[in-house]
Design a protein around this motif. Sequence first.
Motif, PDB file in Angstrom:
ATOM      1  N   GLU A 217      11.359   1.577 -12.622  1.00 31.74           N
ATOM      2  CA  GLU A 217      12.697   1.716 -12.519  1.00 31.74           C
ATOM      3  C   GLU A 217      13.527   2.816 -13.311  1.00 31.74           C
ATOM      4  OE1 GLU A 217      15.306  -1.932 -12.312  1.00 31.74           O
ATOM      5  OE2 GLU A 217      16.774  -0.742 -13.509  1.00 31.74           O
TER       6      GLU A 217
ATOM      7  N   SER B 286      19.907   2.013 -12.460  1.00 26.57           N
ATOM      8  CA  SER B 286      20.589   0.973 -11.455  1.00 26.57           C
ATOM      9  C   SER B 286      21.980   1.568 -11.321  1.00 26.57           C
ATOM     10  CB  SER B 286      20.222  -0.311 -12.187  1.00 26.57           C
ATOM     11  OG  SER B 286      19.236  -0.984 -11.961  1.00 26.57           O
TER      12      SER B 286
ATOM     13  N   ASP C 215      18.733   0.535  -7.053  1.00 23.15           N
ATOM     14  CA  ASP C 215      17.780   1.223  -8.160  1.00 23.15           C
ATOM     15  C   ASP C 215      17.277   2.618  -7.776  1.00 23.15           C
ATOM     16  OD1 ASP C 215      18.225  -1.024  -9.607  1.00 23.15           O
ATOM     17  OD2 ASP C 215      16.134  -1.627  -9.697  1.00 23.15           O
TER      18      ASP C 215
HETATM   19 MG    MG Z   1      18.448  -2.448 -13.451  1.00 22.66          MG
END
Ligand code: MG
Length: 280
Positions: free
Chosen positions: A222, A225, A213
């Motif tokens: 986040e 990813s 991430d």
């Molecule tokens: Mg993710």
Amino acid sequence: MSETWSEVQYNRLAELGASKDDLQQTFCDAVARNQFFQKLEQALIQQQREQLRIFQESVRKPGLIGLEEALSAVLIEAGFSRVSTPIIMARGLLEKMGIDAGHPLNEQVYWLDDGKCLRPMLAPHLYFVLKDLLRLWDKPVRIFEIGPCFRKESRGGRHSQEFTMLNLVEMGLKQEDCQSRMPELAAMVMQAAGIAEYAFETEESEVYGTTMDIVSGQETLELGSGAVGPHVLDKAWKVTDPWVGIGFGLERLLMVREKAPGIARMGRSLSYLNGVRLNI
Ligand code: MG
Ligand code: ATP
């Protein structure tokens, strides 16, 4: 100093973009609080109107659109080809990603008639076109898509039900280059998005197993990813080449760049235009 904003006042000030300090103000009584509210609300409305004026005069497109254009230009310059696949996705393609009845993401999918859904991710369609492009083009094949994705979300300020994903993938690399390519690609995107500070974290994904991430800030938001292949999912798509791919949320990138408190004003909206509240 015991009196704080009423809930209605707090929400109004927050939507008008009040600072953290202003939102945390305390007052000796309700009268003082209400007087201050009126002044502050008027001042914030003036600021929002001014921003809206500047928008009309010179900016003229929401940050989301500007970011999409900037990212697209940088990736094309770097040798990626942009693809544009349907927003409606077949259930069978999601199943090929391992997303079937028992899978947590399955519950978040907006199902349509006929075994179709609004795509919750871009990867299945990218796999789909890659299988042909790998046959037709020299390797590595570099493609990306930027477009809407949909997920039923219950969690507030960082999730939207519709958001904009950038998914880039480089397939047909040498195996030994995949791991080192990930930070290079991330850096390219983060620079184009105007974000200087970010970090990498190893994460367990419900779809890909272990992912890398890209995160921001102390509360670790986040932003993207990434995964590398060959991967167990590849078999279903008859893909055997090593690859690296990353999916980013554009509204999350904007949140960080603009230091916005929530995601709502960064995305598609009827209430905000380029982050400016319209009921002013
Ligand atoms: Mg993710
Ligand atoms: P999270 O754990 O934050 O819910 P995720 O790991 O489920 O995200 P991914 O499937 O990895 O999300 O999707 C890639 C990127 O898309 C995420 O890193 C994030 O930037 C963005 N994203 C995912 N879901 C949403 C959402 N509901 N609203 C806005 N952006 C999202």
